[in-house]
Design a protein around this motif. Structure first.
Motif: not given
Length: 439
Positions: A227-228, A230-231, A234, A240-241, A244-245
């Protein structure tokens, strides 16, 4: 001319053994086929499980399914996010840790936990017990004393007689109402592994719950790492991250719940090992200042005893051949067998506190009874090979035993005093009628 009448064929003469369908050699069978417990065997007696063996498949699914989801939706996405191909180590470690968890699960559930073999016949009463009954003018009754006293490290303990297994249980031994066996150093019956936890598999059980805890923490941590990632890639917020997962969110919630479960068991059994207690002893006896734990050797020696000592060999050879018993399995004294549905469940801790037979003294503690002098055990606190070498504690009050043979003997005793029958009646057909009346 009348036709000759053929004589009837000669009647064959059978001996007693041939009439009973028994050849010169007694019929033999494997031990696991004649086993009187509730265990389930696989691979011709090489693996032994409890009657709730099907629960292992659920346990395996709860381990493998989240790991597969983690590898497919999280670890695979992190393979290229670390330099020098180090991302592959994430997947390799989680797979290796999962394999280790499954191996110790099999070692916990598929081996003999320390079952004490049953006696074919009850042990003979000691001479002191029988002579004391005769000297007092009482006719010896057909039962054994319910308890005996032994000394472990200077502390007197009471061991109980098991009517099902026909033996005096060694110290720390208890009868599991689920598997229907007496197990050495009985800890509890775990439905998640489908087996009793005892002397021979407690080490692997602790390794199972502790490694499962590490696996949950590993998955939980790397889901947050993904998750980190993705943050950072993007430039979006954590919420929001997370959207997405969704697989990572599901794994985070699942691993968080499992950590409380297996992690709590790991912490609890770490405490038990440090004090050299079993779960059964901790819930039932609760050692305190007035009641000292005779098995506590200190923290370091306690851990060494669990993890560094050799595992004693099994007292049962399930593949050996034994004479086939034509009779049905022995039933318990009292209200009948106790099935798996009669046990009390405390989460994962199946203590096996349901009575395997009806006896009044089972409600009392083995350690809270009277203290008296008796034969001393060895310095290691191990019981002698023969249970008959133990000292006897004669109970002050007779405990009523609901046994047909005992009722028949009492009935004969009362009638013999009135002059109705003599001792020879017990060897005649009337004995069967008395047994039916008693039952």
């Amino acid at each position: 001319m009348m036709p000759a009448v053929q004589p009837p064929p000669p009647v064959p003469v059978f001996s007693d053994s041939s009439a009973a369908g028994i050849t010169d050699g007694s019929p033999m069978t494997r031990t696991y086929r004649a086993w009187k417990g509730s265990n389930v065997f696989f691979l011709q007696g090489r693996l032994i499980f409890g009657p709730d063996v099907k629960s292992i498949f659920l346990t395996v699914f709860l381990i493998v399914a989240p790991v597969a989801a983690f590898c497919a939706f999280v670890a695979r996405k992190l393979l290229d996010d670390f330099p020098h191909q180090s991302g592959w180590s994430i997947m390799v470690i989680v797979i290796a840790l999962t394999v280790f968890v499954l191996i110790v699960l099999l070692l916990t559930s598929g081996r003999d936990p320390g079952i004490v073999p049953r006696n074919a016949h009850p042990p003979e009463p000691d001479d002191d017990y029988g002579s004391s009954r005769i000297d007092s003018g009482q006719i010896p009754r057909l039962r054994l004393p319910r308890t005996k006293d032994v000394i472990v490290n200077g502390i007197t303990l009471k061991i109980k007689y098991c009517d099902t297994c026909k033996l005096y249980r060694p110290p720390r031994c208890s009868h599991c109402s689920v598997c229907d066996n007496c197990v050495e150093r009985f800890d509890h019956h775990c439905p998640w592994v489908g087996q009793c936890i005892g002397l021979r598999n407690y080490r692997f059980y602790f390794m199972f719950v502790s490694s499962a805890t590490l696996l949950c923490l590993y998955i939980h941590g790397f889901c947050w790492v993904y998750i980190r990632r993705i943050m950072d890639s993007e430039g979006i917020s954590i919420w929001k991250a997370m959207i997405k997962t969704p697989a990572s969110i599901a794994l985070i919630i699942y691993s968080f719940i499992c950590v409380w479960f297996v992690g709590g068991l790991t912490a609890f059994h770490t405490y038990l090992i440090s004090t050299n207690e079993s779960t059964y002893e901790n819930f039932r006896y609760r050692y305190d200042r007035q009641q000292v734990n005779p098995f506590n050797k200190g923290i370091l020696k306690n851990f060494k005893e669990i993890f560094c000592s050799s595992i004693p060999p099994s007292k049962n050879n399930f593949r050996s051949k034994v004479p086939k018993d034509p009779s049905s399995p022995s039933s318990r004294v009292g209200d009948g067998p106790v099935g798996p549905m009669m046990r009390k469940t405390m989460g994962d801790l199946e203590l096996g506190t349901g009575k395997a037979y009806s006896e009044a003294d089972e409600e009392g503690s083995d350690y809270k009874g009277g203290f008296s002098n008796s034969e001393e055990l060895s310095k290691g606190g191990e019981l002698a090979d023969s249970s008959l070498d133990l000292g006897i504690t004669i109970p002050k009050q007779d405990v009523e035993v609901h046994d047909a043979s005992y009722i028949m003997h009492s009935h004969w005793e009362r009638r013999s005093r009135m002059g109705d029958i003599g001792p020879e009646v017990l060897d005649g057909p009337q004995a069967g009628e008395l047994t039916k009346t008693a039952s």
